[in-house]
Write an enzyme that holds these catalytic residues in place. Sequence first.
Site, short mmCIF file in Angstrom:
data_model
loop_
_atom_site.label_atom_id
_atom_site.label_comp_id
_atom_site.label_asym_id
_atom_site.label_seq_id
_atom_site.Cartn_x
_atom_site.Cartn_y
_atom_site.Cartn_z
N HIS A 155 -23.63 -28.98 30.95
CA HIS A 155 -22.95 -28.66 32.45
C HIS A 155 -21.65 -28.01 32.12
CE1 HIS A 155 -21.32 -30.43 36.03
NE2 HIS A 155 -22.49 -30.13 36.83
N LYS A 157 -19.08 -24.67 32.10
CA LYS A 157 -18.63 -23.78 32.83
C LYS A 157 -17.62 -22.88 32.15
CE LYS A 157 -19.81 -26.92 36.24
NZ LYS A 157 -21.26 -26.95 36.07
N ASP A 162 -13.21 -12.38 23.60
CA ASP A 162 -12.33 -12.02 22.21
C ASP A 162 -11.69 -12.84 21.63
OD1 ASP A 162 -13.49 -9.35 22.54
OD2 ASP A 162 -11.43 -8.67 23.54
#
Lengths: 220, 220
Positions: A155, A157, A162
Amino acid sequence: MWVPGAAGRPGLAVAMAAAAAGLALAMAARRWRRRRPVREVLFFPSPPSCTEELLAEAAGPGAPAQPCPCPLPRRDCSLSRLLRLLLSARRSLDICLFAFSCPQLGLAVRLLHRRGVRVRVVTDAEYMGLRGSQIGLLRLAGIQVRHDRGHGYMHHKFAIVDRSMVITGSLNWTTQAIQTNRENVLVVEDAEYVKLYLDEFERIWEEYNPTNYRFLSQGQ
Amino acid sequence: MWVPGAAGRPGLAVAMAAAAAGLALAMAARRWRRRRPVREVLFFPSPPSCTEELLAEAAGPGAPAQPCPCPLPRRDCSLSRLLRLLLSARRSLDICLFAFSCPQLGLAVRLLHRRGVRVRVVTDAEYMGLRGSQIGLLRLAGIQVRHDRGHGYMHHKFAIVDRSMVITGSLNWTTQAIQTNRENVLVVEDAEYVKLYLDEFERIWEEYNPTNYRFLSQGQ
């Protein structure tokens, strides 16, 4: 014995002092010019807007330069800012995303891959096959994608640009979430936070490595 | 004219110097003791563990002191850390949460309300009525709750403690998410970030204010 120094050589002393002052000035100017680390929060919904030019610009000099004929305004918004942050990647982009169906963000990730940025994507097994998912297109483009196998959702996100900037929050990269939901995305360029997210990414990346899969053979 | 000073009074000079040194030391010690701002990330799933003692401790001296008979281990984990961060609230707790069904977190929020902390909750209209939601219990306890009314989800998952600490990420406050999902919660005690989240909270709080609701009268 010769001792390095300018004693008894006033011309050289002046030149050395001027060089030292110049160096100090250059260092100060460099510090001044050094970019402040990114620290921001993007809130959604983001109003519908055209991101074609932004993406065409990112595609490089060979990309078609025609202006987009669509009627959407070309304004800065949370989506365009998110795109710019992702497109700033020069070496790597690590993404850990529950749902990914936004075509503009999918295109941006493919552009980065084409540009030579090392892109790795972790996603949720159940959601990656839904209609509109970008995961198939990413794989088709040659981007490495891994997914969970257990119960519960992958779940997260978040994305790491870099290995120096974390982009995290409540936002799934779907058009519905971007255009209609109340969402927040916190962006932080801070080694302390980045290390924690990188460690989590590497843990998951290894855990979902298909070469570690164990299959039951017949009779077991 | 009398000039404040210790000239000609060596005893006083020594005493003043000692006092100044003592003050400097006390200030240095205070700076040393001053708590470093919270900067951390909690990762989930959090293993099942007993949080009864932690919550009983937070309920105050009148709370029953019997040890919990449940077989779950009493270990520090991401859930207990999240509870402690929330229970550190002294003045206010502003919560913006898509789904809220975790009983331990619900109890912690009610404890804070009982302790006199000003609690405000914003949630999603569709999810607040689902089975197991804590929203009804919060309202029953007298906590102010507001919810969205439009299309799209109120998908935020953040809390602001004492207007000085932001807790945000992918985690809905549900037992399923806490115990089985891969989730992250970033905690930051930093005025720059806090202001942005507070502004968003106040915007939403006002937008969902029921006194601003407009209803169509008959014939309209």
